[in-house]
Each structure stands twice: as structure tokens, then as C-alpha cells.
Design an enzyme around this catalytic site. Structure first.
Site, short mmCIF file in Angstrom:
data_model
loop_
_atom_site.label_atom_id
_atom_site.label_comp_id
_atom_site.label_asym_id
_atom_site.label_seq_id
_atom_site.Cartn_x
_atom_site.Cartn_y
_atom_site.Cartn_z
N ASN A 52 51.81 36.69 39.88
CA ASN A 52 51.24 36.40 41.16
C ASN A 52 52.15 36.53 42.24
O ASN A 52 53.21 36.08 42.26
CB ASN A 52 50.20 35.19 41.03
CG ASN A 52 51.07 33.88 40.60
OD1 ASN A 52 52.18 33.96 39.96
ND2 ASN A 52 50.72 32.74 41.18
N ILE A 53 51.47 36.86 43.24
CA ILE A 53 52.41 37.17 44.50
C ILE A 53 51.66 36.67 45.91
O ILE A 53 50.60 37.43 46.24
CB ILE A 53 52.61 38.63 44.73
CG1 ILE A 53 53.30 39.24 43.69
CG2 ILE A 53 53.52 38.74 46.06
CD1 ILE A 53 53.50 40.87 43.50
N GLU A 54 51.98 35.40 46.18
CA GLU A 54 51.37 34.77 47.27
C GLU A 54 51.67 35.23 48.58
O GLU A 54 52.74 35.82 48.62
CB GLU A 54 51.36 33.20 47.00
CG GLU A 54 50.78 32.94 45.67
CD GLU A 54 50.78 31.40 45.53
OE1 GLU A 54 51.49 30.44 46.36
OE2 GLU A 54 49.97 31.02 44.58
N CYS A 63 46.87 38.33 42.36
CA CYS A 63 47.05 37.53 40.98
C CYS A 63 47.99 38.64 40.06
O CYS A 63 48.03 39.84 40.24
CB CYS A 63 45.61 37.71 40.47
SG CYS A 63 44.47 36.40 41.06
N GLU A 65 47.38 39.41 36.95
CA GLU A 65 46.61 40.42 36.25
C GLU A 65 46.50 41.61 37.13
O GLU A 65 46.60 42.78 36.70
CB GLU A 65 45.21 40.03 35.99
CG GLU A 65 45.25 38.67 35.05
CD GLU A 65 45.23 37.35 35.60
OE1 GLU A 65 45.75 37.42 36.74
OE2 GLU A 65 44.80 36.53 34.92
N CYS A 96 40.48 35.41 37.45
CA CYS A 96 39.51 35.16 38.70
C CYS A 96 38.42 36.29 38.81
O CYS A 96 38.32 37.20 38.15
CB CYS A 96 40.08 34.97 40.02
SG CYS A 96 40.64 36.76 40.90
N CYS A 99 39.60 39.70 39.81
CA CYS A 99 40.43 40.26 38.48
C CYS A 99 39.38 40.93 37.54
O CYS A 99 39.51 41.75 36.74
CB CYS A 99 41.48 39.31 37.88
SG CYS A 99 42.82 39.14 39.18
N1 THU Z 1 46.14 33.55 39.75
C1 THU Z 1 46.65 34.51 39.04
O1 THU Z 1 47.52 35.00 39.42
N2 THU Z 1 45.73 34.64 38.14
C2 THU Z 1 44.46 34.02 37.51
O2 THU Z 1 43.91 34.47 36.63
C3 THU Z 1 44.21 33.09 38.26
C4 THU Z 1 44.98 32.58 39.61
C5 THU Z 1 47.00 32.96 40.86
C6 THU Z 1 46.41 33.23 42.28
C7 THU Z 1 47.21 32.18 43.22
O3 THU Z 1 48.62 32.76 43.35
C8 THU Z 1 47.43 30.99 42.22
O4 THU Z 1 47.44 31.61 40.90
C9 THU Z 1 46.35 29.83 42.23
O5 THU Z 1 45.22 30.50 42.68
#
Ligand code: THU
Length: 141
Positions: A52-54, A63, A65, A96, A99
Site C-alpha cells: 500500500n502506498i498512502e 492498496c 492489491e 476493499c 480492489c
Molecule cells: N489497505 C490495503 O492496502 N489493502 C486492503 O486490503 C485494505 C486496506 C490499505 C489502504 C491504506 O493504506 C491502509 O490499508 C488503511 O486503510
């Protein structure tokens, strides 16, 4: 259960989850502190990973995935056979809604999600179980 990689090396579920776990360690998640990793095998037997890259503008977050899927698609992959995802918690982290829609677009007929918890425990899901009757454009080729 194994799927052959491009080099015809069988990759086990546990190995794919371990690759996802390594990708999790590269997560950029300074806002949530929630680290997620993913690893997939595409129709050409190639393995791609993602984290995941915020972003400071939260909605721009990607996300794990989708990072892995977009890497595969941008390298010519079109069908994903297996996708493993793992997060920081013992309870397997489920993809989510966004995804799930992206998975529906690129899932092979025999697609499986391996939703893993932090100790390597995992559950299997088909694409249909993740998003029943997914939206598709009537014109999609
Ligand atoms: N996130 C994912 O990378 N994959 C998931 O299946 C659920 C959520 C990440 C997005 C965000 O960076 C953090 O988790 C919190 O929501």
C-alpha cells in the site's frame, strides 16, 4: 496447491504469501500505520508484488492489491490466477470494495485470493465470493 511460474518453477501458497509479506515491509503507510503486502501470479506465470502506498491527500492512496495488479497489467498481464495479501494483523485482511472491482476485471477463471493473517494463516476466496455478479460493461470485448 501450486501454480507454475514462468520459469516452470512451482510456487506454493506459502511461498506466495511470503513474497507478499516481504512486499508488506515496503509499505508506505505513514498515516494509517497499517502495512499491507500482496503478491500475484499472472497468466504468463509471472510474479508481481505490491504494497500500500498512502498519500497526504488520503484518497490518492493505493492498496497493496491494486499496486500488484497494476504492475502486472502494465507489464502485459491480463489474467490473474492467484493473489495473496497479508497485513499486520492475525485476522486475514480482506480487500476493499475498489480492489474487489479491480480483481473482478482481471481474475482468471480459476482465480483464488489467499487472504493471509500475520502468522501465515490464510483463507481462500474465489472471485465470485469476493464480488458476486460484478459489474461489467456490456461492450467489454
Ligand atoms: N489497505 C490495503 O492496502 N489493502 C486492503 O486490503 C485494505 C486496506 C490499505 C489502504 C491504506 O493504506 C491502509 O490499508 C488503511 O486503510
Amino acid at each position: 496447491m501450486t501454480v507454475e511460474t514462468k520459469k516452470r518453477m512451482p510456487i506454493t501458497d506459502a511461498e506466495l504469501i511470503e513474497l507478499a509479506n516481504q512486499a508488506r515491509q515496503r509499505a508506505y503507510a505513514p498515516y494509517s500505520g497499517f502495512h499491507v503486502g500482496a503478491a500475484l501470479i499472472d497468466d504468463q506465470g509471472r510474479v508481481f508484488t505490491g504494497c500500500n502506498i498512502e498519500n497526504a491527500s488520503y484518497g490518492a492512496t493505493n492498496c497493496a492489491e491494486r499496486t500488484a495488479i497494476f504492475k502486472a497489467v502494465s507489464e502485459g498481464g491480463r489474467q490473474i490466477r492467484k493473489l495473496a495479501a497479508i497485513c499486520d494483523q492475525e485476522t486475514p485482511c480482506m480487500p476493499c470494495g475498489i480492489c474487489r472491482q479491480v480483481i473482478a476485471e482481471f481474475a482468471a477463471a480459476d482465480f483464488e485470493l489467499l487472504a493471509a493473517g500475520s502468522s501465515g494463516n490464510f483463507k481462500r476466496y474465489t472471485q465470485e465470493a469476493l464480488l458476486p455478479d460484478a459489474f461489467v460493461l456490456p461492450t467489454k470485448p
